[in-house]
Design an enzyme around this catalytic site. Structure first.
Site, PDB file in Angstrom:
ATOM      1  N   ASP A 123      23.942  -7.069 -46.291  1.00 35.99           N
ATOM      2  CA  ASP A 123      23.002  -6.782 -47.304  1.00 35.99           C
ATOM      3  C   ASP A 123      21.877  -8.051 -47.986  1.00 35.99           C
ATOM      4  OD1 ASP A 123      23.495  -4.539 -47.866  1.00 35.99           O
ATOM      5  OD2 ASP A 123      25.532  -4.758 -49.237  1.00 35.99           O
ATOM      6  N   LYS A 125      18.090  -8.286 -43.435  1.00 32.97           N
ATOM      7  CA  LYS A 125      18.061  -8.933 -41.978  1.00 32.97           C
ATOM      8  C   LYS A 125      17.771  -7.612 -41.381  1.00 32.97           C
ATOM      9  CE  LYS A 125      22.858  -8.375 -41.711  1.00 32.97           C
ATOM     10  NZ  LYS A 125      23.025  -7.707 -43.041  1.00 32.97           N
ATOM     11  N   GLY A 179      23.611  -0.756 -42.821  1.00 33.36           N
ATOM     12  CA  GLY A 179      22.046   0.258 -42.764  1.00 33.36           C
ATOM     13  C   GLY A 179      20.435  -1.136 -43.661  1.00 33.36           C
ATOM     14  N   HIS A 180      19.886  -0.641 -42.654  1.00 32.25           N
ATOM     15  CA  HIS A 180      19.146  -1.952 -42.546  1.00 32.25           C
ATOM     16  C   HIS A 180      17.182  -1.031 -43.558  1.00 32.25           C
ATOM     17  CE1 HIS A 180      20.450  -4.639 -39.752  1.00 32.25           C
ATOM     18  NE2 HIS A 180      21.291  -5.335 -40.847  1.00 32.25           N
ATOM     19  N   GLN A 219      26.441  -6.284 -40.571  1.00 27.86           N
ATOM     20  CA  GLN A 219      27.098  -6.814 -41.840  1.00 27.86           C
ATOM     21  C   GLN A 219      27.205  -8.615 -41.672  1.00 27.86           C
ATOM     22  OE1 GLN A 219      28.653  -5.000 -39.583  1.00 27.86           O
ATOM     23  NE2 GLN A 219      29.166  -3.038 -40.925  1.00 27.86           N
TER      24      GLN A 219
END
Length: 431
Positions: free
Chosen positions: A14, A17, A41-42, A225
Site C-alpha cells: 500500500d 507503487k 490493488g493499485h 505486495q
C-alpha cells in the site's frame, strides 16, 4: 537509457507503487507483473479520475505500453475478465495489450472456498488473508497439482485435471473444514468459458520479453505486495504466499537477473499495515487517526482499514538491502502536513537489548519496543509541490533523514494522489 527497472514496495504494501509505475511507464515499452494475484490493488489518479487495478499491470493507462502478467502471478480468470471489462467501459483498449503467461497458476472457485474456510477455522488466529484463493493456488503450484493458464486452451486435458483437483479440494472442504463442497462440473464449465475468452491473451511471456529486451526496449517490472509480506523474508506467518522481493522479478517473469539494472524502493512517509501481524510503530492515538483519515487509508482491494504508525526505518532498511534498492521513492509526504512533530523509528528494544536489525521471528518482533528519533513537523502544505525547493525546510530535512537511514538515494517524492503531484529528482531509466 539505464536499462530495466523494478518498482516494489519496501513496507507492508500500500505504498503507492501503482502511481509510480504509471508515472515511470512514460519511459518504458512494457510493464510486467511478476507475483501475487488479485489480492493486491493499485490505485491510479490521472486528471482527477481514479482507476483501481488488481491483476492488470499499471502501465495499461499508457496506450503504447504492452502489459504482461508473468508466470509468478496466480490468475483468477473471472476477476481478470471483470477488470478488463471495466477498463474497456472506460474507453481503454485492454485486450490487445494484455498478455498472460501460459504458466500462470489458475485460481479456481474451490481455492476461494478453501481460503475462506481456513480463515474461519482459525478464528482469532486468522492470518488476515483477502479470502480470494491466493494461498491455496500457490499451495497447489508448489505441490505440482495446480492448473495452469495454458491448460485452459486444451479442453480434454483441462476437464480431467479440474475434475481431479476439485475432488481433492472438496475432500478438504468436507472432511477437514466442515464446509460445503463445490459442483465440479460447474467449475469445468467455467474453465471452458475462461479459455475461450482469454485464449488470444495467453502467450509465452518469457519468450515475448526476450524479444523485447533484444530489441533494446525498456521494461518495467511491477511488484504487488510489499517486501515485509514476502513469504520468506516477511513477518511470517502474517505474510502473502509469494516472493515480493526484487529477486522474484526475474523468476516470476522469465528473464535473467542481469536484465534488472535499477530497483526502485517505494515507501510511505509513514507506515501502514492491513491485516494481522506485528507492527512495532503502530499508533492508537489521535496522530494515528489523523494519518488514517488524511491518508484515506483503506485497502484498494478489500476496503479494509489500514493500521497506521510512524515510519519504521529498522524494517525498511532491511528491506532495502534485501532488494538491492538503489533508488528511493517517498510517497504521501503531504499526509504529514500539520503534524507538530514527526518521529522515525531508528531501533528496537527487545528484552533490554537495543536492536538495529529486526528479529526474524514474528513473536519476538511483536515484543519489540520502537526507539524513536523526533524531528520537527511543518505547517506549510507540501501537497502538489513540484520541486524540493517548494517544500518547507523541515519536510526536506525529514526526507534527507529517511534517505540517510535507508542508505539509498532519494529520486522521487510524491505529494498527492494524482500523476502530476510528483517530483522526479532522477529518472530511474536514466532519462
Amino acid at each position: 537509457m539505464a536499462g530495466n527497472v523494478v518498482v516494489l514496495g519496501i513496507q507492508w504494501g500500500d505504498e503507492g507503487k501503482g502511481k509510480i509505475v504509471d508515472l515511470l511507464t512514460e519511459s518504458a515499452h512494457a510493464v510486467v507483473r511478476f507475483q501475487g494475484g488479485h489480492n493486491a490493488g493499485h490505485t491510479l489518479v490521472i486528471g482527477g479520475t481514479k482507476t483501481v487495478l488488481h491483476l492488470v499491470p499499471s502501465g495499461i493507462l499508457r496506450p503504447e505500453v504492452r502489459c504482461f502478467v508473468g508466470n509468478g502471478v496466480v490468475v483468477a480468470p473471472d476477476a481478470l475478465l471483470a477488470e478488463i471489462n471495466e477498463l474497456e467501459l472506460a474507453g481503454i483498449d485492454a485486450r490487445s495489450r494484455i498478455f498472460i503467461s501460459s504458466a500462470c497458476p489458475v485460481i479456481l472457485p474451490s481455492h476461494v472456498a478453501l481460503d475462506q474456510a481456513r480463515e474461519r477455522a482459525r478464528g482469532s488466529n486468522a492470518i488476515g488473508t483477502t479470502g480470494r484463493g491466493i494461498g491455496p493456488a500457490y499451495e497447489d503450484k508448489a505441490a505440482r497439482r495446480g492448473l495452469r493458464m495454458g491448460e485452459l486452451l486444451d479442453l480434454p486435458t483441462c476437464t480431467s485435471h479440474v475434475l481431479e483437483l476439485v475432488e481433492y479440494h472438496n475432500f478438504l472442504l468436507r472432511k477437514l473444514l466442515n464446509s460445503d463442497a463445490l459442483d465440479a462440473a460447474a467449475v469445468v464449465a467455467q474453465c471452458q468459458m475462461w479459455g475461450e475468452a482469454l485464449s488470444p491473451m495467453i502467450v509465452d511471456v518469457a519468450s515475448e520479453l526476450e524479444s523485447i529486451l533484444k530489441a533494446g526496449e525498456a521494461v518495467l517490472f511491477e511488484g504487488a505486495q510489499g517486501t515485509l509480506l514476502d513469504i520468506d523474508h516477511g513477518t511470517y506467518p502474517f505474510v502473502t504466499s509469494s516472493n515480493t522481493t526484487a529477486g522474484a522479478a526475474a523468476s516470476g517473469s522469465g528473464v535473467g537477473p542481469r536484465t534488472l539494472s535499477r530497483v526502485v524502493g517505494v515507501v510511505k512517509a509513514y507506515t501502514t499495515r492491513v491485516g494481522s501481524g506485528p507492527f512495532p510503530t503502530e499508533l492508537f492515538d489521535s496522530v494515528g487517526g489523523h494519518l488514517a483519515s488524511k491518508g484515506h487509508e483503506l485497502g484498494a482491494t478489500t476496503g479494509r482499514p489500514r493500521r497506521c504508525g510512524w515510519f519504521d526505518a529498522v524494517a525498511a532498511r532491511r528491506a532495502c538491502w534485501l532488494n538491492s534498492v538503489n533508488s528511493l521513492c517517498v510517497t504521501k509526504l503531504d499526509v504529514l502536513d500539520g503534524v507538530p512533530q514527526v518521529q522515525i523509528c531508528t531501533g528496537y528494544r527487545l528484552d533490554g537489548a537495543l536492536l538495529e536489525t529486526p528479529p526474524i521471528d514474528s513473536r519476538a518482533l511483536s515484543r519489540c519496543e520502537p526507539v524513536y528519533e523526533v524531528m520537527p513537523g511543518w505547517e506549510q502544505p507540501t501537497a502538489g509541490a513540484k520541486r524540493l525547493s517548494d517544500l518547507p525546510t523541515a519536510a526536506r530535512c525529514y526526507l534527507e533523514r529517511l534517505a540517510t537511514l535507508l542508505e539509498a538515494p532519494l529520486d522521487i517524492v510524491s505529494t498527492g494522489p494524482d500523476r502530476q503531484d510528483t517530483m522526479v529528482l532522477r529518472n530511474p531509466f536514466g532519462q
